[in-house]
Design a protein around this motif. Structure first.
Motif, mmCIF file in Angstrom:
data_model
loop_
_atom_site.group_PDB
_atom_site.id
_atom_site.type_symbol
_atom_site.label_atom_id
_atom_site.label_comp_id
_atom_site.label_asym_id
_atom_site.label_seq_id
_atom_site.Cartn_x
_atom_site.Cartn_y
_atom_site.Cartn_z
ATOM 1 N N ARG A 295 2.588 -2.642 -0.407
ATOM 2 C CA ARG A 295 1.340 -2.593 0.339
ATOM 3 C C ARG A 295 0.204 -2.171 -0.587
ATOM 4 O O ARG A 295 0.347 -1.334 -1.445
ATOM 5 N N THR B 192 1.796 -12.199 0.408
ATOM 6 C CA THR B 192 1.215 -13.302 1.165
ATOM 7 C C THR B 192 1.933 -14.608 0.833
ATOM 8 O O THR B 192 2.221 -15.422 1.721
ATOM 9 N N ARG C 190 -3.060 -4.049 3.734
ATOM 10 C CA ARG C 190 -2.918 -5.510 3.619
ATOM 11 C C ARG C 190 -1.923 -5.818 2.501
ATOM 12 O O ARG C 190 -1.918 -5.145 1.478
#
Length: 116
Positions: free
Chosen positions: A2, A13, A7
């Motif tokens: 993290r 991602t 995010r």
């Protein structure tokens, strides 16, 4: 891992995107395969119905058709004179030559053989 502001980072991602894409591909392949199997089964059922209809029609036609009567074989024709046989063979040779199956030399040799 993290990063700040709770995010995920670039690698996180990318991993999540790969999982989503893989899942979508698996579901799409499964649906496509299922649809194809269903279509094949339907086509086989239709073919079986058509085959059964054709067999019924053939059986009905065969049942409705009159049975052939057995006739005696005709007596053999009397032997033709030798002159007719010679002319027939010569005519056949001529037709073969005209059709291009015999050369001039082959025609002459066969004609000489007929003449004796």
């Amino acid at each position: 891992m993290r990063r700040r502001n709770n995010r995920p980072g670039l690698v996180g991602t990318m991993a999540r995107t790969a999982v989503i894409a893989g899942t979508a591909t698996a579901v799409s392949t499964s649906v496509s395969s299922s649809m194809q199997s269903s279509a094949q089964a339907k086509a086989l059922q239709e073919q079986a119905k058509m085959d059964a209809a054709v067999q019924r029609a053939m059986a009905e036609q065969q049942a409705a058709a009159p049975q052939p009567q057995v006739m005696a074989a005709p007596a053999p024709a009397p032997a033709a004179p030798a002159a007719d046989d010679f002319l027939t063979k010569l005519t056949e040779l001529s037709k073969l030559k005209e059709a291009g199956f015999l050369t001039d030399e082959e025609f002459a040799a066969a004609k000489a053989k007929l003449l004796g």
